[in-house]
Motif scaffolding. Structure first.
Motif, PDB file in Angstrom:
ATOM      1  N   LEU A 221       0.832  -1.196   0.000  1.00 38.50           N
ATOM      2  CA  LEU A 221       0.000   0.000   0.000  1.00 38.50           C
ATOM      3  C   LEU A 221       0.870   1.252   0.000  1.00 38.50           C
ATOM      4  O   LEU A 221       0.686   2.157  -0.823  1.00 38.50           O
ATOM      5  CB  LEU A 221      -0.926  -0.015   1.212  1.00 38.50           C
ATOM      6  CG  LEU A 221      -1.917   1.150   1.323  1.00 38.50           C
ATOM      7  CD1 LEU A 221      -2.941   1.091   0.197  1.00 38.50           C
ATOM      8  CD2 LEU A 221      -2.607   1.128   2.684  1.00 38.50           C
ATOM      9  N   TYR A 222       1.835   1.302   0.899  1.00 37.56           N
ATOM     10  CA  TYR A 222       2.663   2.501   1.026  1.00 37.56           C
ATOM     11  C   TYR A 222       3.679   2.638  -0.102  1.00 37.56           C
ATOM     12  O   TYR A 222       3.928   3.744  -0.582  1.00 37.56           O
ATOM     13  CB  TYR A 222       3.388   2.491   2.377  1.00 37.56           C
ATOM     14  CG  TYR A 222       2.577   3.086   3.505  1.00 37.56           C
ATOM     15  CD1 TYR A 222       2.744   4.408   3.887  1.00 37.56           C
ATOM     16  CD2 TYR A 222       1.638   2.318   4.175  1.00 37.56           C
ATOM     17  CE1 TYR A 222       1.998   4.962   4.923  1.00 37.56           C
ATOM     18  CE2 TYR A 222       0.882   2.856   5.217  1.00 37.56           C
ATOM     19  CZ  TYR A 222       1.076   4.179   5.579  1.00 37.56           C
ATOM     20  OH  TYR A 222       0.328   4.721   6.595  1.00 37.56           O
ATOM     21  N   ASP A 223       4.274   1.537  -0.515  1.00 41.26           N
ATOM     22  CA  ASP A 223       5.373   1.617  -1.474  1.00 41.26           C
ATOM     23  C   ASP A 223       4.930   1.626  -2.926  1.00 41.26           C
ATOM     24  O   ASP A 223       5.728   1.937  -3.812  1.00 41.26           O
ATOM     25  CB  ASP A 223       6.349   0.460  -1.249  1.00 41.26           C
ATOM     26  CG  ASP A 223       7.105   0.588   0.064  1.00 41.26           C
ATOM     27  OD1 ASP A 223       7.226   1.719   0.564  1.00 41.26           O
ATOM     28  OD2 ASP A 223       7.559  -0.445   0.598  1.00 41.26           O
ATOM     29  N   VAL A 224       3.663   1.287  -3.169  1.00 43.01           N
ATOM     30  CA  VAL A 224       3.171   1.259  -4.548  1.00 43.01           C
ATOM     31  C   VAL A 224       1.927   2.136  -4.702  1.00 43.01           C
ATOM     32  O   VAL A 224       1.951   3.162  -5.386  1.00 43.01           O
ATOM     33  CB  VAL A 224       2.868  -0.191  -5.003  1.00 43.01           C
ATOM     34  CG1 VAL A 224       2.264  -0.198  -6.411  1.00 43.01           C
ATOM     35  CG2 VAL A 224       4.136  -1.033  -4.975  1.00 43.01           C
ATOM     36  N   TYR A 225       0.830   1.764  -4.064  1.00 45.38           N
ATOM     37  CA  TYR A 225      -0.462   2.366  -4.376  1.00 45.38           C
ATOM     38  C   TYR A 225      -0.633   3.787  -3.850  1.00 45.38           C
ATOM     39  O   TYR A 225      -1.324   4.610  -4.465  1.00 45.38           O
ATOM     40  CB  TYR A 225      -1.585   1.458  -3.866  1.00 45.38           C
ATOM     41  CG  TYR A 225      -1.705   0.198  -4.690  1.00 45.38           C
ATOM     42  CD1 TYR A 225      -2.448   0.177  -5.861  1.00 45.38           C
ATOM     43  CD2 TYR A 225      -1.013  -0.962  -4.333  1.00 45.38           C
ATOM     44  CE1 TYR A 225      -2.524  -0.966  -6.641  1.00 45.38           C
ATOM     45  CE2 TYR A 225      -1.083  -2.109  -5.105  1.00 45.38           C
ATOM     46  CZ  TYR A 225      -1.843  -2.104  -6.264  1.00 45.38           C
ATOM     47  OH  TYR A 225      -1.906  -3.227  -7.041  1.00 45.38           O
ATOM     48  N   LEU A 226      -0.007   4.109  -2.721  1.00 43.80           N
ATOM     49  CA  LEU A 226      -0.159   5.451  -2.167  1.00 43.80           C
ATOM     50  C   LEU A 226       0.782   6.477  -2.794  1.00 43.80           C
ATOM     51  O   LEU A 226       0.538   7.676  -2.717  1.00 43.80           O
ATOM     52  CB  LEU A 226       0.076   5.428  -0.659  1.00 43.80           C
ATOM     53  CG  LEU A 226      -1.042   4.849   0.204  1.00 43.80           C
ATOM     54  CD1 LEU A 226      -0.584   4.734   1.647  1.00 43.80           C
ATOM     55  CD2 LEU A 226      -2.313   5.682   0.118  1.00 43.80           C
ATOM     56  N   LYS A 227       1.834   6.030  -3.441  1.00 45.44           N
ATOM     57  CA  LYS A 227       2.887   6.958  -3.881  1.00 45.44           C
ATOM     58  C   LYS A 227       2.396   8.073  -4.806  1.00 45.44           C
ATOM     59  O   LYS A 227       2.714   9.239  -4.591  1.00 45.44           O
ATOM     60  CB  LYS A 227       4.045   6.184  -4.502  1.00 45.44           C
ATOM     61  CG  LYS A 227       5.017   5.646  -3.467  1.00 45.44           C
ATOM     62  CD  LYS A 227       6.315   5.186  -4.107  1.00 45.44           C
ATOM     63  CE  LYS A 227       7.360   4.912  -3.027  1.00 45.44           C
ATOM     64  NZ  LYS A 227       8.648   4.484  -3.606  1.00 45.44           N
ATOM     65  N   PRO A 228       1.648   7.764  -5.868  1.00 50.72           N
ATOM     66  CA  PRO A 228       1.208   8.882  -6.718  1.00 50.72           C
ATOM     67  C   PRO A 228       0.244   9.831  -6.004  1.00 50.72           C
ATOM     68  O   PRO A 228       0.229  11.032  -6.300  1.00 50.72           O
ATOM     69  CB  PRO A 228       0.547   8.192  -7.908  1.00 50.72           C
ATOM     70  CG  PRO A 228       0.276   6.799  -7.474  1.00 50.72           C
ATOM     71  CD  PRO A 228       1.295   6.459  -6.442  1.00 50.72           C
ATOM     72  N   PHE A 229      -0.541   9.320  -5.069  1.00 51.46           N
ATOM     73  CA  PHE A 229      -1.436  10.188  -4.305  1.00 51.46           C
ATOM     74  C   PHE A 229      -0.639  11.125  -3.400  1.00 51.46           C
ATOM     75  O   PHE A 229      -0.979  12.298  -3.263  1.00 51.46           O
ATOM     76  CB  PHE A 229      -2.415   9.344  -3.492  1.00 51.46           C
ATOM     77  CG  PHE A 229      -3.449   8.641  -4.312  1.00 51.46           C
ATOM     78  CD1 PHE A 229      -4.610   9.300  -4.711  1.00 51.46           C
ATOM     79  CD2 PHE A 229      -3.271   7.336  -4.726  1.00 51.46           C
ATOM     80  CE1 PHE A 229      -5.567   8.666  -5.488  1.00 51.46           C
ATOM     81  CE2 PHE A 229      -4.223   6.688  -5.497  1.00 51.46           C
ATOM     82  CZ  PHE A 229      -5.369   7.360  -5.880  1.00 51.46           C
ATOM     83  N   LYS A 230       0.401  10.584  -2.789  1.00 48.09           N
ATOM     84  CA  LYS A 230       1.258  11.441  -1.949  1.00 48.09           C
ATOM     85  C   LYS A 230       1.930  12.506  -2.796  1.00 48.09           C
ATOM     86  O   LYS A 230       2.068  13.672  -2.376  1.00 48.09           O
ATOM     87  CB  LYS A 230       2.312  10.580  -1.248  1.00 48.09           C
ATOM     88  CG  LYS A 230       3.245  11.359  -0.321  1.00 48.09           C
ATOM     89  CD  LYS A 230       2.503  12.052   0.808  1.00 48.09           C
ATOM     90  CE  LYS A 230       3.437  12.435   1.956  1.00 48.09           C
ATOM     91  NZ  LYS A 230       4.541  13.314   1.562  1.00 48.09           N
ATOM     92  N   ALA A 231       2.338  12.153  -4.007  1.00 46.02           N
ATOM     93  CA  ALA A 231       2.952  13.133  -4.898  1.00 46.02           C
ATOM     94  C   ALA A 231       1.962  14.234  -5.254  1.00 46.02           C
ATOM     95  O   ALA A 231       2.319  15.416  -5.306  1.00 46.02           O
ATOM     96  CB  ALA A 231       3.451  12.443  -6.167  1.00 46.02           C
ATOM     97  N   ALA A 232       0.708  13.851  -5.488  1.00 44.50           N
ATOM     98  CA  ALA A 232      -0.322  14.853  -5.794  1.00 44.50           C
ATOM     99  C   ALA A 232      -0.565  15.760  -4.605  1.00 44.50           C
ATOM    100  O   ALA A 232      -0.732  16.980  -4.745  1.00 44.50           O
ATOM    101  CB  ALA A 232      -1.611  14.156  -6.208  1.00 44.50           C
TER     102      ALA A 232
END
Length: 776
Positions: A239-250
C-alpha cells in the motif's frame, strides 16, 4: 451583502438571459476585499451558519451526465434554500451563472457554488486517454494537456474536475486502466504532479484554473480479477510503497481535492475507512483540502454490508472525514439527527464544512463567483489542436516493425485502409469524453486522404464496429486491397469497451477482426495494424499475420493527422509502454516490478506445454513459477517501444561502488543513434535491492530521461541516486534504506539494459563518549 463576499462587475455578455434578475446586482458598487486570512473568513462565516446551512454545504447535486434543457426547478430551489454546496454536470455558461446568482443572492448565507465536471483528458480538445499520455513518459505533455483542458472547461464555469485518476493499474482486464497512469509508482508520481500543475496553474484563484481531484483513494486499481468495483486486498508495505505513492505526490504538489474510492480495502469500504482517510490522508500527510465521495459511494456502503442503513452510512462517511457527498443524499436526510444523537459530533460536521468553504475561498469564488465570457477563442484553438496532435504522436508505441515496413517507403503510392476504427470519430476520442464532439475529430481515413489524395486511398471498413462478427463486408475489404502497395488495418476496441464498468475477461481484438486480418493476409501484401484501444490488447496469432503494429491508444481529436504523419515518416512514434503487455488475459495481473518466488522461472528451467512427453511420469517439471501454455514472460515488457531508428547503449560508468548512508551515486551511459532517421528514446534506470527485510521487487524504475538524437549523434546520459531514494517500508512499517548489495541497469525497457552494481555500508554507530568524573 455579507462582508466575506466581494465580486467583480460581471461581463454583460454573460448575462443576456438573466438581464432582469441581475441588473440591480450589477449596478451595486463592488465591495473592497476584506484583508483577512482564509481561516479568519471561514470563522466569520461559520459563526453565522445554522445547522441546516452547514449540512447544505456537504451536498453535491446535478445529473449523471449533463443537465439538459431548462434548469430543473428542484435544483434551483435546492440552491435557493442553501441545500447545495456544489453542482455537477452543468456546462452551459448561462445556466452556471443563473445558479450562481441564486446562490449568492437568494440563499440564506450567500455562499457560492462549485461547478464540477469529469474533465479527464480534455474538455473540447480531446487528448489521448490518460494511459496513452502515460506512454509519452513526458510530464510537459501531461501538464500542457491539463492546462488546455482547464482553460476550456473554466470558460463555461467548470472550476472542479474529477481528475487525475492515480490508481496504479496492474491488470489490463480492468476497464479503468484507460484512465490510469500505468503500473509504476515512480512514473505515476511524476505524472501526478504534472496533472496538478496543469489543472490548477500557479494560482488556484485565477478564473482559468480548476481544482484537481486525486482519485480514487485508494486501491481501486487492485480490484480483484480486474472486475470493476471489486474488493482490493493490499498489504501495508505494498500500500505505502506502490499504491499510495502517486497520491502522496499529488498531495505534495498542492492538489485541491481527493476522492474516496468505491472499493473496499482489506474489508473496509474506502468511503468509511477511518485509518485510510483520517489516519493516512489527514494525520500522516497533513492534508487540509476537500474530500468528496464517489458517485453514490456513501449509500453503497449498505450494499457492501458495512453500513446498516443510510443513516449508518452517513455516520461512517462523516466520521471518516468525507466532506461532500456526491449524488446520494444520506447526509441531507440523516445528518441533523446524527448530530442530535451524538453519532456525529458538531465538531466533526464543522470540520467537514470548513474543508468545503476552504476550497471555495481558495478558488476565489467568494470574491469573483461568476463566469465571464472569454475574450477571444479558447476552445479548439490552433495551438490546442497542435498540442493534442503532438501528444498523440508522443503517446503512440511502435510494437513491431518487420522488414522496416514503417515509415512507408517512397514507393508506396496506393494504400488500402481497412478496419472498423479507420473512420470512427466518436470511438477515437476514448472513454470519459462527455464534452468532446465527434464532428471535431479528425480521423485517420480523412487524414490519409488529405495526405495521399483520395484517388490513392481505397477504403472499406470490413466491419461496421469493433465487435461486429458479420463477415458480410470481408469481400469488399479484400477487393479494395488489390491495387494497394500496403494495407493499413485500424482495429482495437470501441471507446465504450473500456472505462468504468467495462472490464473484459478476453482482452483480444473483439468481433471478427482476427478473421478479417486473416483474409487480408492472403493477398500477400504488407499489413500495418494500428490499434486504438483503452488497454493493451492481446494479439495471439494476429501478431504473426501483420508486419507492423502501432499502438495508438484512443488518441483523441487529432489522432488522425498524428497517425498519418507517423505512417508517412513525417513524424515518428515516441511512446514507451507504461504497462506490461500480456500474451493472454490469463496472465493478468502482470507487472514488471514483482517480487521473486523461491523458484523463479528463466530460460533454462522453463517448461513449455508442448515439450512434455506424452505419458510422462508425474513430476513438478522444473519446479518454477510459470504457465505451461503461456510461459513466464509478457508479450512486451514495461517501458518497451521501438523507433524508426536504432539506439545503441554502451559504456556504463558509476562514480562509486561503495556508498555510505546519505551518499549520492552517479550512473551514466552513452546513447548513440546508429540508424538512418532522427529519433527519440526514453533512457530508463532500474534498481534491484538484493536482500531486504521484506522481499523486494526484481526491478524498480528509479529514473528516466527522454532524449532526441539525429543519425550519428550520441549523448551522455547521467542519473544521480541518493541512498534515500532506495527507501521502502520494512516489517515494522518504518521507511528505511537497507545496507547491502544493489544491482542497477540503464536500458531501453525493464527487460534489458547495461548492468552495474553497488553496495551500501552498514551505518557506523559511534560509541558514546564517557565523561570524566570530577573530584569535589
Amino acid at each position: 451583502m455579507p462582508e466575506f463576499f466581494t465580486r467583480k462587475v460581471w461581463n454583460a455578455a454573460a448575462i443576456t438571459t438573466l438581464a432582469l434578475g441581475l441588473c440591480a446586482f450589477s449596478n451595486r458598487p463592488p465591495k473592497q476585499p476584506v484583508h483577512k486570512t482564509i481561516e479568519q473568513r471561514i470563522d466569520s462565516l461559520m459563526a453565522k451558519m445554522t445547522l441546516d446551512d452547514k449540512i447544505g454545504q456537504t451536498a453535491q447535486r446535478g445529473a449523471s451526465s449533463r443537465v439538459k434543457g431548462p434548469l430543473p426547478e428542484a435544483l434551483k430551489n435546492a440552491v435557493r434554500e442553501g441545500r447545495a454546496g456544489s453542482v455537477i454536470n452543468v456546462v452551459d455558461i448561462d445556466k452556471v451563472n443563473e445558479l450562481q446568482r441564486i446562490a449568492v443572492e437568494e440563499s440564506p448565507r450567500h455562499i457560492p457554488l462549485i461547478f464540477a465536471r469529469d474533465v479527464i483528458h480534455g474538455f473540447k480538445t480531446i487528448f489521448p486517454i490518460p494511459l496513452g499520455q502515460a506512454a509519452t513518459w513526458d510530464a510537459d505533455i501531461v501538464e500542457q494537456g491539463s492546462r488546455i483542458a482547464a482553460v476550456e472547461a473554466s470558460s463555461v464555469g467548470v472550476r472542479w474536475t474529477f481528475a487525475p485518476m492515480l490508481d496504479i493499474a496492474r491488470d489490463a482486464r480492468w476497464g479503468r486502466i484507460a484512465e490510469s497512469p500505468g503500473e509504476d509508482p515512480y512514473l505515476s508520481s511524476i505524472l501526478a504532479k504534472a496533472y496538478v500543475k496543469g489543472f490548477q496553474g500557479d494560482d488556484l484563484s485565477k478564473p482559468n484554473s480548476i481544482a484537481a481531484c486525486a482519485k480514487h483513494f485508494v486501491g481501486y486499481g487492485a480490484a480483484e480479477g480486474g472486475r470493476d468495483y471489486n474488493t482490493a486486498t493490499i498489504g501495508q508495505q505494498m500500500l505505502y510503497d506502490v499504491y499510495l505513492k502517486p497520491f502522496k505526490a499529488a498531495k505534495d504538489a498542492g492538489i485541491a481535492t481527493f476522492m474516496a474510492s468505491f472499493n473496499d480495502l482489506n474489508g473496509v469500504p474506502a468511503t468509511g475507512n477511518q485509518p485510510l482517510l483520517k489516519g493516512i490522508l489527514r494525520n500522516e500527510w497533513k492534508y487540509d483540502g476537500m474530500l468528496v465521495s464517489d458517485w453514490n459511494g456513501v449509500v453503497e456502503m449498505t450494499t457492501h454490508g458495512y453500513a446498516r442503513d443510510s443513516s449508518d452510512a452517513a455516520a461512517k462517511a462523516a466520521n471518516a472525514g468525507v466532506d461532500m457527498e456526491m449524488a446520494s443524499n444520506t447526509y441531507e436526510k440523516n445528518m441533523k439527527a446524527l448530530v442530535a444523537s451524538g453519532k456525529v459530533s458538531i465538531t466533526q460536521l464543522n470540520t467537514l464544512v470548513r474543508d468545503v468553504l476552504r476550497l471555495k475561498f481558495r478558488l476565489g469564488l467568494f470574491d469573483d463567483p461568476y463566469t465571464e465570457q472569454p475574450d477571444g477563442k479558447v476552445i479548439l484553438t490552433d495551438a490546442s489542436l497542435a498540442a493534442a496532435k503532438k501528444a498523440a504522436i508522443e503517446s503512440a508505441v511502435l510494437l513491431k516493425n518487420d522488414n522496416v515496413t514503417l515509415p512507408f517507403a517512397k514507393t508506396v503510392k496506393k494504400i488500402a485502409v481497412i478496419g472498423p476504427l479507420a473512420d470512427a470519430p466518436h470511438d477515437q476520442l476514448g472513454t470519459w469524453t462527455f464534452d468532446g464532439d465527434s464532428k471535431d475529430t479528425q480521423t485517420p481515413l480523412i487524414a490519409l486522404q488529405n495526405m495521399y489524395g483520395k484517388d490513392n486511398i481505397s477504403y472499406a471498413p470490413g466491419l461496421k464496429f469493433s465487435r461486429d462478427r458479420s463477415t458480410d463486408g470481408f469481400s469488399r475489404a479484400v477487393k479494395v486491397t488489390h491495387d494497394a502497395d500496403v494495407i493499413v488495418f485500424f482495429g482495437g476496441e470501441e471507446s465504450i469497451l473500456s472505462g468504468e464498468a467495462h472490464s473484459r475477461a478476453d482482452i483480444g481484438l473483439p468481433g471478427a477482426q482476427d478473421s478479417l486480418i486473416s483474409a487480408l493476409q492472403q493477398e500477400g501484401k504488407p499489413i500495418v495494424l494500428v490499434i486504438m484501444a483503452g488497454r493493451p490488447i492481446t494479439l495471439g496469432n494476429v501478431l504473426n499475420k501483420v508486419d507492423a503494429v502501432l499502438m495508438a491508444w484512443h488518441p483523441g481529436t487529432m489522432g488522425g493527422p498524428a497517425i498519418a504523419d507517423m505512417l508517412a515518416g513525417i513524424a515518428a512514434p515516441e511512446g514507451r509502454l507504461p504497462v506490461t503487455w500480456p500474451k493472454t488475459g490469463a496472465q493478468e495481473p502482470l507487472y514488471y516490478n514483482h517480487t521473486n518466488t523461491g523458484r523463479p522461472a528463466n530460460k533454462q528451467n522453463y517448461v513449455a506445454i508442448d515439450s512434455i512427453p506424452v505419458g510422462a511420469w508425474q513430476s513438478s517439471l522444473g519446479n518454477t513459477s510459470h504457465y505451461l501454455d503461456a510461459g513466464y514472460l509478457p508479450q512486451y515488457p514495461f517501458g518497451y517501444g521501438l523507433s524508426y531508428t536504432m539506439f545503441d547503449y554502451y559504456h556504463l560508468v558509476q562514480d562509486k561502488t561503495v556508498l555510505n548512508m546519505g551518499d549520492n551515486i552517479t550512473i551514466s551511459a552513452e546513447i548513440a543513434n546508429v540508424g538512418e532517421h532522427a529519433g527519440t528514446d526514453v533512457v530508463q534506470l532500474y534498481v534491484q535491492q538484493m536482500v531486504g527485510d521484506v522481499v523486494r521487487p526484481v526491478k524498480e524504475l528509479r529514473g528516466f530521461k527522454k532524449i532526441s538524437l539525429n543519425p550519428g549523434q550520441k549523448q551522455h546520459v547521467v542519473f544521480t541516486l541518493n541512498t534515500a531514494d532506495l527507501a521502502y517500508h520494512n516489517q515494522a512499517m518504518k521507511l528505511v534504506t537497507d545496507p547491502g548489495k544493489y544491482k542497477i541497469w540503464i536500458g531501453k525497457n525493464a527487460a534489458e539494459g547495461l548492468p552495474g552494481s553497488f553496495e551500501i555500508n552498514e551505518p557506523v554507530v559511534k560509541a558514546p563518549v564517557k565523561g570524566r568524573r570530577t573530584k569535589r
